[in-house]
Design a protein around this motif. Sequence first.
Motif, mmCIF file in Angstrom:
data_model
loop_
_atom_site.group_PDB
_atom_site.id
_atom_site.type_symbol
_atom_site.label_atom_id
_atom_site.label_comp_id
_atom_site.label_asym_id
_atom_site.label_seq_id
_atom_site.Cartn_x
_atom_site.Cartn_y
_atom_site.Cartn_z
ATOM 1 N N LEU A 1 80.230 20.045 -47.249
ATOM 2 C CA LEU A 1 79.377 20.948 -46.533
ATOM 3 C C LEU A 1 78.426 20.186 -45.589
ATOM 4 O O LEU A 1 78.479 20.966 -44.294
ATOM 5 N N LEU A 2 77.903 19.182 -45.848
ATOM 6 C CA LEU A 2 77.192 18.854 -44.816
ATOM 7 C C LEU A 2 77.848 18.228 -43.587
ATOM 8 O O LEU A 2 77.525 18.233 -42.623
ATOM 9 N N ALA A 3 79.191 17.473 -44.101
ATOM 10 C CA ALA A 3 79.943 17.016 -42.902
ATOM 11 C C ALA A 3 80.471 18.131 -41.831
ATOM 12 O O ALA A 3 80.379 17.980 -40.786
ATOM 13 N N LEU A 4 80.630 19.266 -42.559
ATOM 14 C CA LEU A 4 80.896 20.451 -41.561
ATOM 15 C C LEU A 4 79.966 20.818 -40.842
ATOM 16 O O LEU A 4 80.076 21.160 -39.560
ATOM 17 N N LEU A 5 78.859 21.074 -41.386
ATOM 18 C CA LEU A 5 77.592 21.894 -40.623
ATOM 19 C C LEU A 5 76.871 20.762 -39.745
ATOM 20 O O LEU A 5 76.204 21.012 -38.811
ATOM 21 N N ASP A 6 77.145 19.400 -39.972
ATOM 22 C CA ASP A 6 76.415 18.426 -39.019
ATOM 23 C C ASP A 6 77.313 17.830 -38.081
ATOM 24 O O ASP A 6 77.265 17.085 -37.099
ATOM 25 N N HIS A 30 75.855 30.808 -41.792
ATOM 26 C CA HIS A 30 75.496 30.713 -40.240
ATOM 27 C C HIS A 30 75.756 29.260 -39.738
ATOM 28 O O HIS A 30 75.172 28.311 -40.641
ATOM 29 N N PRO A 31 76.131 29.210 -38.389
ATOM 30 C CA PRO A 31 76.083 28.062 -37.893
ATOM 31 C C PRO A 31 74.896 26.888 -37.869
ATOM 32 O O PRO A 31 75.258 25.627 -38.212
ATOM 33 N N SER A 32 73.741 27.674 -37.696
ATOM 34 C CA SER A 32 72.514 27.162 -37.582
ATOM 35 C C SER A 32 71.923 26.810 -38.904
ATOM 36 O O SER A 32 70.784 26.170 -38.898
ATOM 37 N N ILE A 33 72.583 26.976 -39.986
ATOM 38 C CA ILE A 33 71.844 26.682 -41.275
ATOM 39 C C ILE A 33 71.654 25.165 -41.399
ATOM 40 O O ILE A 33 72.537 24.299 -41.008
ATOM 41 N N ARG A 34 70.806 24.916 -42.153
ATOM 42 C CA ARG A 34 70.345 23.423 -42.506
ATOM 43 C C ARG A 34 70.351 23.313 -44.093
ATOM 44 O O ARG A 34 69.480 23.887 -44.575
ATOM 45 N N ILE A 35 71.432 22.617 -44.781
ATOM 46 C CA ILE A 35 71.560 22.545 -46.137
ATOM 47 C C ILE A 35 70.644 21.695 -46.622
ATOM 48 O O ILE A 35 70.499 20.531 -45.977
ATOM 49 N N PRO A 36 69.840 21.880 -47.794
ATOM 50 C CA PRO A 36 68.949 21.157 -48.109
ATOM 51 C C PRO A 36 69.622 19.908 -48.747
ATOM 52 O O PRO A 36 70.852 19.564 -49.224
ATOM 53 N N ARG A 37 69.044 18.531 -48.500
ATOM 54 C CA ARG A 37 69.721 17.163 -48.703
ATOM 55 C C ARG A 37 69.757 16.679 -50.166
ATOM 56 O O ARG A 37 70.432 16.014 -50.485
ATOM 57 N N PHE A 42 69.202 22.178 -53.061
ATOM 58 C CA PHE A 42 70.222 23.089 -52.782
ATOM 59 C C PHE A 42 70.838 24.060 -54.143
ATOM 60 O O PHE A 42 71.133 24.991 -53.798
ATOM 61 N N ALA A 43 70.545 23.408 -55.206
ATOM 62 C CA ALA A 43 70.950 24.301 -56.416
ATOM 63 C C ALA A 43 69.901 25.637 -56.257
ATOM 64 O O ALA A 43 70.243 26.559 -56.805
ATOM 65 N N GLY A 44 68.694 25.478 -56.195
ATOM 66 C CA GLY A 44 67.791 26.367 -56.028
ATOM 67 C C GLY A 44 68.113 27.349 -54.900
ATOM 68 O O GLY A 44 67.835 28.533 -55.055
ATOM 69 N N LEU A 45 68.410 26.901 -53.777
ATOM 70 C CA LEU A 45 69.032 27.832 -52.596
ATOM 71 C C LEU A 45 70.319 28.567 -52.995
ATOM 72 O O LEU A 45 70.216 29.784 -53.004
ATOM 73 N N MET A 46 71.058 27.974 -53.812
ATOM 74 C CA MET A 46 72.121 28.751 -54.255
ATOM 75 C C MET A 46 71.767 29.747 -55.341
ATOM 76 O O MET A 46 72.427 30.996 -55.349
ATOM 77 N N VAL A 47 70.767 29.274 -56.241
ATOM 78 C CA VAL A 47 70.646 30.594 -57.204
ATOM 79 C C VAL A 47 69.917 31.704 -56.583
ATOM 80 O O VAL A 47 70.101 32.997 -56.811
ATOM 81 N N GLN A 48 68.871 31.455 -55.586
ATOM 82 C CA GLN A 48 68.316 32.297 -54.684
ATOM 83 C C GLN A 48 69.517 33.541 -54.034
ATOM 84 O O GLN A 48 69.254 34.695 -54.147
ATOM 85 N N LEU A 49 70.341 32.693 -53.369
ATOM 86 C CA LEU A 49 71.282 33.493 -52.642
ATOM 87 C C LEU A 49 71.799 34.296 -53.684
ATOM 88 O O LEU A 49 72.490 35.429 -53.235
ATOM 89 N N LEU A 50 72.590 34.017 -54.881
ATOM 90 C CA LEU A 50 73.382 34.617 -55.858
ATOM 91 C C LEU A 50 72.385 35.966 -56.317
ATOM 92 O O LEU A 50 72.915 36.885 -56.888
ATOM 93 N N HIS A 51 71.091 35.841 -56.475
ATOM 94 C CA HIS A 51 70.091 36.692 -56.709
ATOM 95 C C HIS A 51 69.881 37.736 -55.592
ATOM 96 O O HIS A 51 70.096 39.045 -56.064
ATOM 97 N N LYS A 52 69.758 37.431 -54.467
ATOM 98 C CA LYS A 52 69.149 38.221 -53.378
ATOM 99 C C LYS A 52 70.545 38.758 -52.580
ATOM 100 O O LYS A 52 70.325 39.559 -51.668
ATOM 101 N N MET A 53 71.512 37.931 -52.718
ATOM 102 C CA MET A 53 72.854 38.182 -51.952
ATOM 103 C C MET A 53 72.654 37.759 -50.449
ATOM 104 O O MET A 53 73.751 37.857 -49.748
ATOM 105 N N LYS A 54 71.708 37.283 -50.109
ATOM 106 C CA LYS A 54 71.437 36.701 -48.657
ATOM 107 C C LYS A 54 70.199 35.754 -48.600
ATOM 108 O O LYS A 54 69.270 35.976 -49.154
ATOM 109 N N ILE A 55 70.353 34.848 -47.659
ATOM 110 C CA ILE A 55 69.237 34.252 -47.305
ATOM 111 C C ILE A 55 68.891 34.379 -45.995
ATOM 112 O O ILE A 55 69.815 33.932 -45.172
#
Length: 167
Positions: A1-6, A30-37, A42-55
Amino acid sequence: LLALLDSPLNKAGLLQVFIRTSRNVLIELHPSIRIPRTYKRFAGLMVQLLHKMKIKASDNGTTLMKVIKNPFSQHLPVGTRVYGMSCKGLLYSPHNLAKQLVPLDPNSSDEGQSQVCFIIGAMAAGHVTTEDHPYIEKMFSISEYPLSGASAINRILGSIENQWAIV
């Protein structure tokens, strides 16, 4: 994922990234997203996404990640050619794969030059199959050896960037 977005391809605005989870949840990035390193963030972000359906971005409200409806193929532009990457696919060098499948010009709208989509497995075990992805036209491999998702992505993106003269 980092390789794609970077990648320079993403920074040039010529890449769209989707994630499909093991539980068949489809996520658009979105192409401008910066994935946590770090994994914890990252796990926290994914949990938030799956609960709220968007970030959304805090500064401008841009939707950076969102859960979208399946099937994946409905989110691709009409005429997009879909290829799977697997160590069991037809062997090509990354350069020849890009030369054969990717349009010569990224902004081309010629009839014979359609957009392409590569399905790349980045799971811990197993590989991409046409049973899991029935819209795949053909399976390809870019090495005689099994590669990690990051290694395969870097080889494919590098070849496409060379073909399109993206530095």
